[in-house]
Design a protein around this motif. Structure first.
Motif, PDB file in Angstrom:
ATOM      1  N   PHE A   1      28.425 -22.177  -5.855  1.00 47.35           N
ATOM      2  CA  PHE A   1      27.419 -21.117  -5.752  1.00 47.35           C
ATOM      3  C   PHE A   1      26.370 -21.635  -4.788  1.00 47.35           C
ATOM      4  N   TRP A   2      26.015 -20.821  -3.819  1.00 45.12           N
ATOM      5  CA  TRP A   2      25.067 -21.272  -2.806  1.00 45.12           C
ATOM      6  C   TRP A   2      24.247 -20.083  -2.337  1.00 45.12           C
ATOM      7  N   PHE A   3      22.921 -20.191  -2.464  1.00 46.66           N
ATOM      8  CA  PHE A   3      21.974 -19.166  -2.024  1.00 46.66           C
ATOM      9  C   PHE A   3      21.199 -19.741  -0.849  1.00 46.66           C
ATOM     10  N   VAL A   4      21.118 -18.975   0.235  1.00 45.80           N
ATOM     11  CA  VAL A   4      20.395 -19.424   1.429  1.00 45.80           C
ATOM     12  C   VAL A   4      19.440 -18.321   1.874  1.00 45.80           C
ATOM     13  N   LEU A   5      18.201 -18.699   2.173  1.00 47.70           N
ATOM     14  CA  LEU A   5      17.227 -17.801   2.798  1.00 47.70           C
ATOM     15  C   LEU A   5      17.134 -18.190   4.260  1.00 47.70           C
ATOM     16  N   LEU A   6      17.392 -17.233   5.139  1.00 49.06           N
ATOM     17  CA  LEU A   6      17.218 -17.434   6.572  1.00 49.06           C
ATOM     18  C   LEU A   6      15.968 -16.691   7.020  1.00 49.06           C
ATOM     19  N   GLY A   7      15.158 -17.352   7.798  1.00 46.14           N
ATOM     20  CA  GLY A   7      13.977 -16.705   8.356  1.00 46.14           C
ATOM     21  C   GLY A   7      14.351 -15.809   9.520  1.00 46.14           C
ATOM     22  N   LYS A   8      13.377 -15.072  10.001  1.00 45.11           N
ATOM     23  CA  LYS A   8      13.631 -14.182  11.137  1.00 45.11           C
ATOM     24  C   LYS A   8      14.035 -14.959  12.384  1.00 45.11           C
ATOM     25  N   ASP A   9      13.710 -16.242  12.424  1.00 44.90           N
ATOM     26  CA  ASP A   9      14.110 -17.067  13.561  1.00 44.90           C
ATOM     27  C   ASP A   9      15.555 -17.558  13.451  1.00 44.90           C
ATOM     28  N   GLY A  10      16.214 -17.230  12.345  1.00 48.23           N
ATOM     29  CA  GLY A  10      17.606 -17.605  12.159  1.00 48.23           C
ATOM     30  C   GLY A  10      17.820 -18.951  11.490  1.00 48.23           C
ATOM     31  N   TRP A  11      16.757 -19.684  11.230  1.00 53.59           N
ATOM     32  CA  TRP A  11      16.866 -20.999  10.597  1.00 53.59           C
ATOM     33  C   TRP A  11      16.777 -20.865   9.083  1.00 53.59           C
ATOM     34  N   ASP A  12      17.477 -21.756   8.374  1.00 49.40           N
ATOM     35  CA  ASP A  12      17.404 -21.712   6.913  1.00 49.40           C
ATOM     36  C   ASP A  12      16.059 -22.258   6.463  1.00 49.40           C
ATOM     37  N   LYS A  13      15.457 -21.526   5.528  1.00 52.03           N
ATOM     38  CA  LYS A  13      14.136 -21.865   5.004  1.00 52.03           C
ATOM     39  C   LYS A  13      14.205 -22.397   3.577  1.00 52.03           C
ATOM     40  N   TYR A  14      15.279 -22.038   2.892  1.00 49.23           N
ATOM     41  CA  TYR A  14      15.425 -22.435   1.497  1.00 49.23           C
ATOM     42  C   TYR A  14      16.897 -22.296   1.134  1.00 49.23           C
ATOM     43  N   ALA A  15      17.394 -23.234   0.358  1.00 46.46           N
ATOM     44  CA  ALA A  15      18.767 -23.155  -0.126  1.00 46.46           C
ATOM     45  C   ALA A  15      18.851 -23.834  -1.488  1.00 46.46           C
ATOM     46  N   THR A  16      19.716 -23.296  -2.341  1.00 44.22           N
ATOM     47  CA  THR A  16      19.895 -23.879  -3.658  1.00 44.22           C
ATOM     48  C   THR A  16      21.290 -23.566  -4.171  1.00 44.22           C
ATOM     49  N   GLU A  17      21.804 -24.463  -5.000  1.00 41.61           N
ATOM     50  CA  GLU A  17      23.085 -24.201  -5.645  1.00 41.61           C
ATOM     51  C   GLU A  17      22.875 -23.614  -7.038  1.00 41.61           C
ATOM     52  N   ASP A  18      21.618 -23.394  -7.393  1.00 41.61           N
ATOM     53  CA  ASP A  18      21.270 -22.740  -8.653  1.00 41.61           C
ATOM     54  C   ASP A  18      20.881 -21.290  -8.376  1.00 41.61           C
ATOM     55  N   ALA A  19      20.809 -20.512  -9.426  1.00 34.34           N
ATOM     56  CA  ALA A  19      20.297 -19.151  -9.260  1.00 34.34           C
ATOM     57  C   ALA A  19      18.860 -19.274  -8.744  1.00 34.34           C
ATOM     58  N   PRO A  20      18.524 -18.585  -7.668  1.00 34.07           N
ATOM     59  CA  PRO A  20      17.192 -18.758  -7.075  1.00 34.07           C
ATOM     60  C   PRO A  20      16.105 -18.131  -7.939  1.00 34.07           C
ATOM     61  N   ASP A  21      14.952 -18.774  -7.941  1.00 34.38           N
ATOM     62  CA  ASP A  21      13.757 -18.193  -8.531  1.00 34.38           C
ATOM     63  C   ASP A  21      13.186 -17.272  -7.448  1.00 34.38           C
ATOM     64  N   LEU A  22      13.405 -15.978  -7.581  1.00 35.70           N
ATOM     65  CA  LEU A  22      13.034 -15.051  -6.518  1.00 35.70           C
ATOM     66  C   LEU A  22      11.530 -14.987  -6.277  1.00 35.70           C
ATOM     67  N   ARG A  23      10.724 -15.223  -7.301  1.00 35.93           N
ATOM     68  CA  ARG A  23       9.266 -15.258  -7.083  1.00 35.93           C
ATOM     69  C   ARG A  23       8.921 -16.398  -6.143  1.00 35.93           C
TER      70      ARG A  23
END
Length: 129
Positions: free
Chosen positions: A100-122
């Motif tokens: 399981f892998w969650f990745v946040l990509l910024g508008k610049d296309g770079w990853d800003k945050y990643a986790t193998e756990d369920a993300p804390d959306l707040r």
């Protein structure tokens, strides 16, 4: 004339070089990518349900979502992805092939945050804001 043709070919090469639909969103959207293997389907379904309740917040932050299950149909922003697109996205953003892998990509296309756990959306929204 030769220079015009060379420039035309160079422009075509650059515009055709986008490897996947994620790259086309650069500078337009933030992106959540959710990768999961079959045994993590329940976790992915829970996250999908949570994200559906936050549709307004996602829209306000210009967030598009990509779902990339190990098996089954992958999608990005509600549209099906080709197998070639899935492979390119997996190779770039989940090279370790996490269960399981969650990745946040910024508008610049770079990853800003990643986790193998369920993300804390707040927390994710705090990173964005």
């Amino acid at each position: 004339m030769r220079y015009s043709v060379a420039i035309l070919f160079a422009l075509l090469a650059v515009t055709g070089a986008q490897a996947n639909p994620i790259d086309a969103e650069r500078w337009e959207s933030r992106i959540f990518l959710i990768f999961h293997q079959a045994d993590q389907q329940q976790r992915a379904d829970a996250l999908r349900a949570e994200l559906q309740t936050l549709a307004c917040e996602l829209g306000n932050r210009h967030i598009k979502i990509g779902w990339l299950p190990e098996s089954g149909q992958a999608e990005f922003a509600g549209k099906a992805l080709s197998q070639a697109d899935v492979q390119a996205i997996r190779a770039k953003y989940n090279p370790q092939d996490q269960a399981f892998w969650f990745v946040l990509l910024g508008k610049d296309g770079w990853d800003k945050y990643a986790t193998e756990d369920a993300p804390d959306l707040r927390r994710v929204f705090e990173l964005i804001d």
